[in-house]
Design a protein around this motif. Structure first.
Motif, PDB file in Angstrom:
ATOM      1  N   TYR A  59       3.305  36.829  48.024  1.00 48.22           N
ATOM      2  CA  TYR A  59       3.715  37.020  46.632  1.00 48.22           C
ATOM      3  C   TYR A  59       3.460  35.791  45.758  1.00 48.22           C
ATOM      4  CZ  TYR A  59       7.591  37.304  43.146  1.00 48.22           C
ATOM      5  OH  TYR A  59       8.367  37.283  42.030  1.00 48.22           O
ATOM      6  N   TRP A  60       3.846  34.601  46.229  1.00 48.98           N
ATOM      7  CA  TRP A  60       3.770  33.407  45.379  1.00 48.98           C
ATOM      8  C   TRP A  60       2.345  32.936  45.140  1.00 48.98           C
ATOM      9  CZ3 TRP A  60       7.404  32.019  42.294  1.00 48.98           C
ATOM     10  CH2 TRP A  60       8.729  32.348  42.586  1.00 48.98           C
ATOM     11  N   PHE A  61       1.432  33.329  45.992  1.00 45.87           N
ATOM     12  CA  PHE A  61       0.043  32.913  45.825  1.00 45.87           C
ATOM     13  C   PHE A  61      -0.487  33.331  44.453  1.00 45.87           C
ATOM     14  CE2 PHE A  61      -4.493  33.901  46.065  1.00 45.87           C
ATOM     15  CZ  PHE A  61      -5.019  32.738  46.622  1.00 45.87           C
ATOM     16  N   PHE A  62      -0.113  34.524  44.012  1.00 44.28           N
ATOM     17  CA  PHE A  62      -0.644  35.044  42.749  1.00 44.28           C
ATOM     18  C   PHE A  62       0.053  34.415  41.552  1.00 44.28           C
ATOM     19  CE2 PHE A  62      -1.461  38.045  46.124  1.00 44.28           C
ATOM     20  CZ  PHE A  62      -2.838  38.097  46.040  1.00 44.28           C
ATOM     21  N   HIS A  63       1.338  34.160  41.641  1.00 43.05           N
ATOM     22  CA  HIS A  63       2.038  33.436  40.579  1.00 43.05           C
ATOM     23  C   HIS A  63       1.455  32.042  40.396  1.00 43.05           C
ATOM     24  CE1 HIS A  63       6.054  35.836  40.370  1.00 43.05           C
ATOM     25  NE2 HIS A  63       5.050  36.617  40.673  1.00 43.05           N
ATOM     26  N   ASN A  64       1.126  31.409  41.489  1.00 42.57           N
ATOM     27  CA  ASN A  64       0.740  30.004  41.457  1.00 42.57           C
ATOM     28  C   ASN A  64      -0.704  29.780  41.015  1.00 42.57           C
ATOM     29  OD1 ASN A  64       1.849  27.388  41.814  1.00 42.57           O
ATOM     30  ND2 ASN A  64       0.564  27.106  43.624  1.00 42.57           N
ATOM     31  N   GLN A  65      -1.428  30.850  40.682  1.00 40.39           N
ATOM     32  CA  GLN A  65      -2.791  30.655  40.167  1.00 40.39           C
ATOM     33  C   GLN A  65      -2.795  29.893  38.843  1.00 40.39           C
ATOM     34  OE1 GLN A  65      -5.859  33.628  40.370  1.00 40.39           O
ATOM     35  NE2 GLN A  65      -4.858  34.698  42.046  1.00 40.39           N
ATOM     36  N   ARG A  99      -9.136  25.797  34.540  1.00 46.61           N
ATOM     37  CA  ARG A  99      -9.932  26.855  33.920  1.00 46.61           C
ATOM     38  C   ARG A  99     -11.433  26.674  34.159  1.00 46.61           C
ATOM     39  NH1 ARG A  99      -7.984  31.779  33.396  1.00 46.61           N
ATOM     40  NH2 ARG A  99      -6.027  31.844  32.232  1.00 46.61           N
ATOM     41  N   PHE A 100     -11.847  25.486  34.533  1.00 45.11           N
ATOM     42  CA  PHE A 100     -13.247  25.260  34.882  1.00 45.11           C
ATOM     43  C   PHE A 100     -13.318  24.514  36.206  1.00 45.11           C
ATOM     44  CE2 PHE A 100     -13.602  25.960  30.343  1.00 45.11           C
ATOM     45  CZ  PHE A 100     -14.787  26.685  30.226  1.00 45.11           C
ATOM     46  N   ILE A 101     -14.145  25.022  37.102  1.00 47.88           N
ATOM     47  CA  ILE A 101     -14.491  24.337  38.340  1.00 47.88           C
ATOM     48  C   ILE A 101     -16.016  24.346  38.433  1.00 47.88           C
ATOM     49  CG2 ILE A 101     -14.278  24.278  40.856  1.00 47.88           C
ATOM     50  CD1 ILE A 101     -11.695  25.870  40.618  1.00 47.88           C
ATOM     51  N   SER A 102     -16.594  23.183  38.605  1.00 43.62           N
ATOM     52  CA  SER A 102     -18.062  23.066  38.628  1.00 43.62           C
ATOM     53  C   SER A 102     -18.685  23.691  37.380  1.00 43.62           C
ATOM     54  CB  SER A 102     -18.637  23.710  39.893  1.00 43.62           C
ATOM     55  OG  SER A 102     -18.198  23.033  41.044  1.00 43.62           O
ATOM     56  N   GLU A 103     -18.008  23.511  36.247  1.00 43.94           N
ATOM     57  CA  GLU A 103     -18.481  23.983  34.941  1.00 43.94           C
ATOM     58  C   GLU A 103     -18.515  25.507  34.825  1.00 43.94           C
ATOM     59  OE1 GLU A 103     -22.227  22.065  34.211  1.00 43.94           O
ATOM     60  OE2 GLU A 103     -21.317  20.082  34.027  1.00 43.94           O
ATOM     61  N   VAL A 104     -17.887  26.206  35.745  1.00 48.14           N
ATOM     62  CA  VAL A 104     -17.789  27.667  35.707  1.00 48.14           C
ATOM     63  C   VAL A 104     -16.366  28.043  35.326  1.00 48.14           C
ATOM     64  CG1 VAL A 104     -17.917  29.791  37.073  1.00 48.14           C
ATOM     65  CG2 VAL A 104     -19.606  27.975  37.420  1.00 48.14           C
ATOM     66  N   GLY A 105     -16.225  28.959  34.362  1.00 44.52           N
ATOM     67  CA  GLY A 105     -14.904  29.414  33.956  1.00 44.52           C
ATOM     68  C   GLY A 105     -14.254  30.247  35.051  1.00 44.52           C
ATOM     69  N   ILE A 106     -12.994  29.969  35.320  1.00 40.87           N
ATOM     70  CA  ILE A 106     -12.270  30.650  36.396  1.00 40.87           C
ATOM     71  C   ILE A 106     -11.320  31.694  35.813  1.00 40.87           C
ATOM     72  CG2 ILE A 106     -10.682  30.378  38.333  1.00 40.87           C
ATOM     73  CD1 ILE A 106     -13.503  29.188  38.775  1.00 40.87           C
ATOM     74  N   ILE A 107     -11.519  32.916  36.233  1.00 38.88           N
ATOM     75  CA  ILE A 107     -10.651  34.031  35.861  1.00 38.88           C
ATOM     76  C   ILE A 107      -9.696  34.288  37.013  1.00 38.88           C
ATOM     77  CG2 ILE A 107     -10.568  36.495  35.309  1.00 38.88           C
ATOM     78  CD1 ILE A 107     -11.733  34.855  33.052  1.00 38.88           C
ATOM     79  N   ARG A 108      -8.415  34.192  36.732  1.00 32.37           N
ATOM     80  CA  ARG A 108      -7.386  34.350  37.756  1.00 32.37           C
ATOM     81  C   ARG A 108      -7.123  35.828  37.996  1.00 32.37           C
ATOM     82  NH1 ARG A 108      -3.939  30.006  34.203  1.00 32.37           N
ATOM     83  NH2 ARG A 108      -5.200  28.160  34.752  1.00 32.37           N
ATOM     84  N   GLY A 109      -7.333  36.267  39.235  1.00 30.93           N
ATOM     85  CA  GLY A 109      -7.248  37.695  39.475  1.00 30.93           C
ATOM     86  C   GLY A 109      -6.754  38.080  40.855  1.00 30.93           C
ATOM     87  N   SER A 153       4.242  39.497  38.419  1.00 32.63           N
ATOM     88  CA  SER A 153       3.018  38.757  38.735  1.00 32.63           C
ATOM     89  C   SER A 153       1.954  38.931  37.664  1.00 32.63           C
ATOM     90  CB  SER A 153       2.459  39.215  40.085  1.00 32.63           C
ATOM     91  OG  SER A 153       3.360  38.949  41.137  1.00 32.63           O
ATOM     92  N   HIS A 154       2.024  40.014  36.921  1.00 36.53           N
ATOM     93  CA  HIS A 154       0.967  40.338  35.971  1.00 36.53           C
ATOM     94  C   HIS A 154       0.779  39.251  34.916  1.00 36.53           C
ATOM     95  CE1 HIS A 154       0.288  44.769  36.970  1.00 36.53           C
ATOM     96  NE2 HIS A 154       1.209  44.351  37.821  1.00 36.53           N
ATOM     97  N   GLN A 155       1.848  38.609  34.515  1.00 37.05           N
ATOM     98  CA  GLN A 155       1.758  37.609  33.447  1.00 37.05           C
ATOM     99  C   GLN A 155       0.947  36.388  33.864  1.00 37.05           C
ATOM    100  OE1 GLN A 155       5.612  35.496  32.719  1.00 37.05           O
ATOM    101  NE2 GLN A 155       6.338  36.692  34.480  1.00 37.05           N
ATOM    102  N   TYR A 156       0.767  36.193  35.152  1.00 41.47           N
ATOM    103  CA  TYR A 156       0.042  35.027  35.643  1.00 41.47           C
ATOM    104  C   TYR A 156      -1.436  35.314  35.910  1.00 41.47           C
ATOM    105  CZ  TYR A 156       4.816  33.432  36.427  1.00 41.47           C
ATOM    106  OH  TYR A 156       6.144  33.088  36.254  1.00 41.47           O
ATOM    107  N   LEU A 157      -1.841  36.556  35.763  1.00 40.53           N
ATOM    108  CA  LEU A 157      -3.186  36.967  36.139  1.00 40.53           C
ATOM    109  C   LEU A 157      -3.956  37.502  34.933  1.00 40.53           C
ATOM    110  CD1 LEU A 157      -2.274  38.789  39.468  1.00 40.53           C
ATOM    111  CD2 LEU A 157      -3.243  36.498  39.215  1.00 40.53           C
ATOM    112  N   ASP A 158      -5.254  37.224  34.919  1.00 40.75           N
ATOM    113  CA  ASP A 158      -6.124  37.694  33.837  1.00 40.75           C
ATOM    114  C   ASP A 158      -6.768  39.030  34.161  1.00 40.75           C
ATOM    115  OD1 ASP A 158      -5.856  35.023  32.689  1.00 40.75           O
ATOM    116  OD2 ASP A 158      -7.380  34.376  34.145  1.00 40.75           O
TER     117      ASP A 158
END
Length: 248
Positions: free
Chosen positions: A51-57, A62-72, A90-95
């Protein structure tokens, strides 16, 4: 058709994948992606994170190696009521929330029950896309489900892994029919590598070939530009992501 967003990828957190998010992002940058959706399996899948893995995203940059990260997440469709294995908070923490059938979680049943489950998960308003629908173990009424997806602005995934013959064998025929009917209805399509190893990130050639076969309008393929993808999220009622403001 150029694809610059991969909307379905896994890290070793899923329990049966083999790369970290940094390795995935590095591969994404090398292969020319602008956005990378990280979509590890939700908790009901054997070996999946808790459960907490998704909250903790929210700790992910927001960028890793210049790539935008979408939390999903790739959630599991649990039953014919269309419930998924993701707590509402959990939904509020995910895109980006996908929902898929997986045999260890939803035992394959009848076409009518699969159709009912898909329609209800769409109508729940909790998912942005349906994953790897071509799986022959989960036959459903394609027109019924895709018309519902069109009405509720839920994207239909063209899953590259399903077209390689390495997983969900027999999916290619169903995927072809899904794309053909999807064009007639005018659904939104998304493209996912379903990568479980970093070198498969952005491997979307089979998906692109199928979309091109039916001359799908790139404006209906939400992964053809960062703007199309991010504005699809707005259409879904998601908040603007400040770090990506230059792409809206």
């Amino acid at each position: 058709m150029e694809i610059v967003v991969d909307t379905h990828t896994h890290t070793l957190a899923s329990g049966h994948a083999y790369s970290t998010i940094i390795e995935n992002a590095t591969a994404a940058q090398r292969k020319g992606l602008k956005l990378l959706c990280t979509t590890d399996h939700a908790p009901k899948m054997p070996g999946a994170p808790h459960y907490w893995f998704f909250h903790n995203q929210i700790v992910l940059p927001r960028f890793i190696s210049e790539v935008g990260i979408i939390r999903g997440v790739e959630a599991n469709t649990l039953n014919t009521e269309g419930e998924i294995d993701l707590f509402d908070e959990s939904h509020q923490y995910l895109d980006w929330i996908m929902a898929s059938f997986h045999e260890p979680v939803f035992k394959p049943s009848t076409e009518a029950e699969h159709t009912e489950a898909l329609v209800n998960v769409i109508k729940s308003g909790k998912v942005d896309a349906l994953g790897h629908l071509g799986n022959p173990n989960f036959k459903f009424n394609i027109e019924t489900v895709l018309r519902c997806a069109k009405q509720h602005n839920v994207a239909i995934e063209v899953n590259n892994s399903s077209l390689t013959g390495r997983s969900r064998i027999g999916s290619d025929i169903n995927c072809d029919e899904i794309v053909r009917i999807g064009k007639e209805i005018g659904v939104y399509f998304t493209t996912g590598s379903d990568a479980h190893f970093c070198e498969d990130i952005a491997n979307l050639g089979h998906a692109v070939e199928l979309l091109n076969k039916y001359d799908i309008d790139p404006e209906l393929v939400i992964t053809t530009s960062p703007s199309r993808f991010l504005n699809f999220l707005l259409l879904r009622g998601k908040k603007r992501i400040a770090e990506f403001e230059h792409w809206y």
